[in-house]
Design a protein around this motif. Sequence first.
Motif, PDB file in Angstrom:
ATOM      1  N   GLY A   1      46.345 -28.864  76.099  1.00 57.88           N
ATOM      2  CA  GLY A   1      46.622 -27.552  76.679  1.00 57.88           C
ATOM      3  C   GLY A   1      46.431 -27.538  78.186  1.00 57.88           C
ATOM      4  O   GLY A   1      47.137 -26.817  78.906  1.00 57.88           O
ATOM      5  N   ASN A   2      45.461 -28.341  78.710  1.00 52.82           N
ATOM      6  CA  ASN A   2      45.297 -28.456  80.163  1.00 52.82           C
ATOM      7  C   ASN A   2      46.585 -28.925  80.821  1.00 52.82           C
ATOM      8  O   ASN A   2      46.971 -28.453  81.901  1.00 52.82           O
ATOM      9  CB  ASN A   2      44.198 -29.469  80.507  1.00 52.82           C
ATOM     10  N   MET A   3      47.224 -29.880  80.199  1.00 58.91           N
ATOM     11  CA  MET A   3      48.413 -30.500  80.775  1.00 58.91           C
ATOM     12  C   MET A   3      49.592 -29.537  80.768  1.00 58.91           C
ATOM     13  O   MET A   3      50.360 -29.470  81.729  1.00 58.91           O
ATOM     14  CB  MET A   3      48.738 -31.778  80.005  1.00 58.91           C
ATOM     15  N   VAL A   4      49.738 -28.791  79.674  1.00 56.42           N
ATOM     16  CA  VAL A   4      50.796 -27.786  79.598  1.00 56.42           C
ATOM     17  C   VAL A   4      50.517 -26.654  80.584  1.00 56.42           C
ATOM     18  O   VAL A   4      51.411 -26.197  81.307  1.00 56.42           O
ATOM     19  CB  VAL A   4      50.928 -27.247  78.163  1.00 56.42           C
ATOM     20  N   GLY A   5      49.258 -26.206  80.627  1.00 62.16           N
ATOM     21  CA  GLY A   5      48.899 -25.146  81.567  1.00 62.16           C
ATOM     22  C   GLY A   5      49.099 -25.571  83.012  1.00 62.16           C
ATOM     23  O   GLY A   5      49.558 -24.773  83.841  1.00 62.16           O
ATOM     24  N   PHE A   6      48.759 -26.814  83.328  1.00 62.95           N
ATOM     25  CA  PHE A   6      48.956 -27.304  84.689  1.00 62.95           C
ATOM     26  C   PHE A   6      50.438 -27.288  85.054  1.00 62.95           C
ATOM     27  O   PHE A   6      50.815 -26.859  86.160  1.00 62.95           O
ATOM     28  CB  PHE A   6      48.393 -28.718  84.822  1.00 62.95           C
ATOM     29  N   ALA A   7      51.284 -27.737  84.131  1.00 60.22           N
ATOM     30  CA  ALA A   7      52.726 -27.708  84.396  1.00 60.22           C
ATOM     31  C   ALA A   7      53.210 -26.284  84.632  1.00 60.22           C
ATOM     32  O   ALA A   7      54.019 -26.028  85.539  1.00 60.22           O
ATOM     33  CB  ALA A   7      53.480 -28.353  83.237  1.00 60.22           C
ATOM     34  N   LEU A   8      52.736 -25.337  83.831  1.00 62.97           N
ATOM     35  CA  LEU A   8      53.128 -23.946  83.999  1.00 62.97           C
ATOM     36  C   LEU A   8      52.654 -23.409  85.346  1.00 62.97           C
ATOM     37  O   LEU A   8      53.395 -22.701  86.050  1.00 62.97           O
ATOM     38  CB  LEU A   8      52.561 -23.102  82.855  1.00 62.97           C
TER      39      LEU A   8
ATOM     40  N   ARG B   1      47.492  -9.709  65.625  1.00 61.58           N
ATOM     41  CA  ARG B   1      48.669  -9.897  64.792  1.00 61.58           C
ATOM     42  C   ARG B   1      49.238 -11.286  65.061  1.00 61.58           C
ATOM     43  O   ARG B   1      48.922 -11.910  66.069  1.00 61.58           O
ATOM     44  CB  ARG B   1      49.746  -8.853  65.101  1.00 61.58           C
ATOM     45  N   THR B   2      50.060 -11.789  64.148  1.00 56.17           N
ATOM     46  CA  THR B   2      50.791 -13.019  64.405  1.00 56.17           C
ATOM     47  C   THR B   2      52.251 -12.684  64.632  1.00 56.17           C
ATOM     48  O   THR B   2      52.761 -11.658  64.153  1.00 56.17           O
ATOM     49  CB  THR B   2      50.659 -14.023  63.255  1.00 56.17           C
ATOM     50  N   GLN B   3      52.897 -13.560  65.349  1.00 55.25           N
ATOM     51  CA  GLN B   3      54.303 -13.361  65.694  1.00 55.25           C
ATOM     52  C   GLN B   3      54.897 -14.743  65.941  1.00 55.25           C
ATOM     53  O   GLN B   3      54.254 -15.597  66.551  1.00 55.25           O
ATOM     54  CB  GLN B   3      54.403 -12.509  66.959  1.00 55.25           C
ATOM     55  N   THR B   4      56.071 -14.989  65.419  1.00 54.64           N
ATOM     56  CA  THR B   4      56.752 -16.248  65.662  1.00 54.64           C
ATOM     57  C   THR B   4      58.005 -15.972  66.465  1.00 54.64           C
ATOM     58  O   THR B   4      58.793 -15.092  66.118  1.00 54.64           O
ATOM     59  CB  THR B   4      57.108 -16.961  64.346  1.00 54.64           C
ATOM     60  N   VAL B   5      58.179 -16.694  67.556  1.00 53.76           N
ATOM     61  CA  VAL B   5      59.347 -16.492  68.410  1.00 53.76           C
ATOM     62  C   VAL B   5      60.132 -17.789  68.507  1.00 53.76           C
ATOM     63  O   VAL B   5      59.559 -18.888  68.432  1.00 53.76           O
ATOM     64  CB  VAL B   5      58.952 -15.992  69.820  1.00 53.76           C
ATOM     65  N   TYR B   6      61.431 -17.657  68.664  1.00 51.75           N
ATOM     66  CA  TYR B   6      62.309 -18.811  68.784  1.00 51.75           C
ATOM     67  C   TYR B   6      62.623 -19.030  70.247  1.00 51.75           C
ATOM     68  O   TYR B   6      63.120 -18.132  70.927  1.00 51.75           O
ATOM     69  CB  TYR B   6      63.597 -18.570  67.992  1.00 51.75           C
ATOM     70  N   VAL B   7      62.317 -20.230  70.739  1.00 51.15           N
ATOM     71  CA  VAL B   7      62.531 -20.565  72.141  1.00 51.15           C
ATOM     72  C   VAL B   7      63.362 -21.844  72.189  1.00 51.15           C
ATOM     73  O   VAL B   7      62.856 -22.923  71.878  1.00 51.15           O
ATOM     74  CB  VAL B   7      61.190 -20.783  72.883  1.00 51.15           C
ATOM     75  N   GLY B   8      64.620 -21.722  72.545  1.00 51.84           N
ATOM     76  CA  GLY B   8      65.478 -22.899  72.590  1.00 51.84           C
ATOM     77  C   GLY B   8      65.633 -23.499  71.204  1.00 51.84           C
ATOM     78  O   GLY B   8      66.301 -22.946  70.345  1.00 51.84           O
ATOM     79  N   ASN B   9      64.959 -24.634  70.959  1.00 49.19           N
ATOM     80  CA  ASN B   9      65.099 -25.318  69.669  1.00 49.19           C
ATOM     81  C   ASN B   9      63.806 -25.338  68.868  1.00 49.19           C
ATOM     82  O   ASN B   9      63.637 -26.157  67.978  1.00 49.19           O
ATOM     83  CB  ASN B   9      65.545 -26.768  69.914  1.00 49.19           C
ATOM     84  N   VAL B  10      62.890 -24.415  69.172  1.00 51.31           N
ATOM     85  CA  VAL B  10      61.589 -24.476  68.508  1.00 51.31           C
ATOM     86  C   VAL B  10      61.063 -23.077  68.207  1.00 51.31           C
ATOM     87  O   VAL B  10      61.257 -22.146  68.988  1.00 51.31           O
ATOM     88  CB  VAL B  10      60.572 -25.263  69.386  1.00 51.31           C
ATOM     89  N   ASP B  11      60.432 -22.934  67.039  1.00 52.13           N
ATOM     90  CA  ASP B  11      59.694 -21.718  66.704  1.00 52.13           C
ATOM     91  C   ASP B  11      58.252 -21.888  67.182  1.00 52.13           C
ATOM     92  O   ASP B  11      57.599 -22.883  66.852  1.00 52.13           O
ATOM     93  CB  ASP B  11      59.668 -21.491  65.189  1.00 52.13           C
TER      94      ASP B  11
ATOM     95  N   LYS C   1      55.287 -32.039  79.195  1.00 53.47           N
ATOM     96  CA  LYS C   1      54.546 -30.802  79.393  1.00 53.47           C
ATOM     97  C   LYS C   1      55.312 -29.793  80.239  1.00 53.47           C
ATOM     98  O   LYS C   1      55.085 -28.575  80.119  1.00 53.47           O
ATOM     99  CB  LYS C   1      53.171 -31.111  79.999  1.00 53.47           C
ATOM    100  N   ALA C   2      56.254 -30.287  81.062  1.00 47.99           N
ATOM    101  CA  ALA C   2      57.094 -29.358  81.816  1.00 47.99           C
ATOM    102  C   ALA C   2      57.972 -28.536  80.883  1.00 47.99           C
ATOM    103  O   ALA C   2      58.152 -27.327  81.079  1.00 47.99           O
ATOM    104  CB  ALA C   2      57.955 -30.127  82.821  1.00 47.99           C
ATOM    105  N   SER C   3      58.505 -29.171  79.839  1.00 50.83           N
ATOM    106  CA  SER C   3      59.322 -28.433  78.870  1.00 50.83           C
ATOM    107  C   SER C   3      58.483 -27.450  78.082  1.00 50.83           C
ATOM    108  O   SER C   3      58.905 -26.315  77.810  1.00 50.83           O
ATOM    109  CB  SER C   3      60.013 -29.413  77.912  1.00 50.83           C
ATOM    110  N   GLN C   4      57.279 -27.851  77.709  1.00 46.18           N
ATOM    111  CA  GLN C   4      56.418 -26.941  76.967  1.00 46.18           C
ATOM    112  C   GLN C   4      55.973 -25.767  77.835  1.00 46.18           C
ATOM    113  O   GLN C   4      55.787 -24.651  77.330  1.00 46.18           O
ATOM    114  CB  GLN C   4      55.218 -27.703  76.422  1.00 46.18           C
ATOM    115  N   ALA C   5      55.809 -26.006  79.135  1.00 42.58           N
ATOM    116  CA  ALA C   5      55.503 -24.896  80.040  1.00 42.58           C
ATOM    117  C   ALA C   5      56.652 -23.904  80.072  1.00 42.58           C
ATOM    118  O   ALA C   5      56.434 -22.685  80.120  1.00 42.58           O
ATOM    119  CB  ALA C   5      55.223 -25.434  81.441  1.00 42.58           C
ATOM    120  N   ARG C   6      57.861 -24.409  80.028  1.00 40.73           N
ATOM    121  CA  ARG C   6      59.021 -23.494  80.004  1.00 40.73           C
ATOM    122  C   ARG C   6      59.076 -22.708  78.693  1.00 40.73           C
ATOM    123  O   ARG C   6      59.529 -21.553  78.689  1.00 40.73           O
ATOM    124  CB  ARG C   6      60.307 -24.278  80.254  1.00 40.73           C
ATOM    125  N   ASP C   7      58.631 -23.322  77.581  1.00 35.45           N
ATOM    126  CA  ASP C   7      58.491 -22.547  76.333  1.00 35.45           C
ATOM    127  C   ASP C   7      57.646 -21.306  76.588  1.00 35.45           C
ATOM    128  O   ASP C   7      58.011 -20.177  76.205  1.00 35.45           O
ATOM    129  CB  ASP C   7      57.779 -23.370  75.247  1.00 35.45           C
TER     130      ASP C   7
END
Length: 306
Positions: free
Chosen positions: A125-132, A30-40, A98-104
């Motif tokens: 995605g490696n960079m975002v995953g590493f930050a997470l 399924r698809t799902q869109t979630v709102y996180v802070g200022n971004v869907d 990427k730290a902010s995207q990890a928090r998303d």
Amino acid sequence: MNLLFRVIVSTILLATPVLAEVPPFPSTFRTQTVYVGNVDIHLRIGGKGPAVVLLHGYGETGDMWAPLAAKLEMDHLVIVPDLRGMGLSSHPEGGFDKASQARDLATILNGLHIDRFSLVTHDIGNMVGFALATQQPARVTRFALLDAPVPGIGPWDEILKNPLLWHFRFGGPDMERLVAGRERIYLDRFWNEFSADPKRFDEASRKHYAALYALPGAMHSGFAQFAAFDQDAIDNRAWAATGAKLEMPILAVGGEKSFGPGMAAVMRTAATQVSEGVIADAGHWLLEEQPDATVKMIDAFLSSSE
């Protein structure tokens, strides 16, 4: 429920892919869109079992993971987002470090009541995953990184000198004007030059991703991903300076004609349990160039109890 976690659209079957003829996700997703802070954030979710999060990179969207998702859904809960500013996610003004995207992602996983998860990532995605993984190491059970370095980690400054990576510094209003209406030409450069054989990144996929990157704000957001690399390097070096290391099992995968074993060399500077994987006769686009070998390697790693 966390007020930042607002479900906008849910339970839409992915029987056909959006916009063009790329390999589809199974109809059970399924698809799902979630709102996180200022971004869907646009998500694809399917399967049942231990959670695994698949993160795409530049020149693609979460759609790239369809062949792997079809395999993993048999024994995993598979979560596949479009990163902020990419694909069908929205285009905020900022937050591309990427730290902010990890928090998303952490907020999304909290809203889905997922405490522990594996990561499989490619390119940005490696960079975002590493930050997470550095932010919440106790939550990440296994981590597979595919064919891209991480800012500030290992020989980052030497990697930046590679003339093939000129796009890391390409951006700004004039650059956006140059590519406006020419998104396909710009993206062809990535798909051609970073493939062992450009024909393996097929025409249907090129049309699909070019249409997504031609959406309003998409190229601006893409350039912002690269512009944030300097901040990402600062953040990662600050983490490394504490003496921290990632301790979860890591599979570092490179294409034979791309980063190859260099992926493992990079990750050994930041982690204690690194396995090396090389996909033969492949460049950067592992799931397009050698999908069967790539899926087999990742599935074996995620299924391992070692």
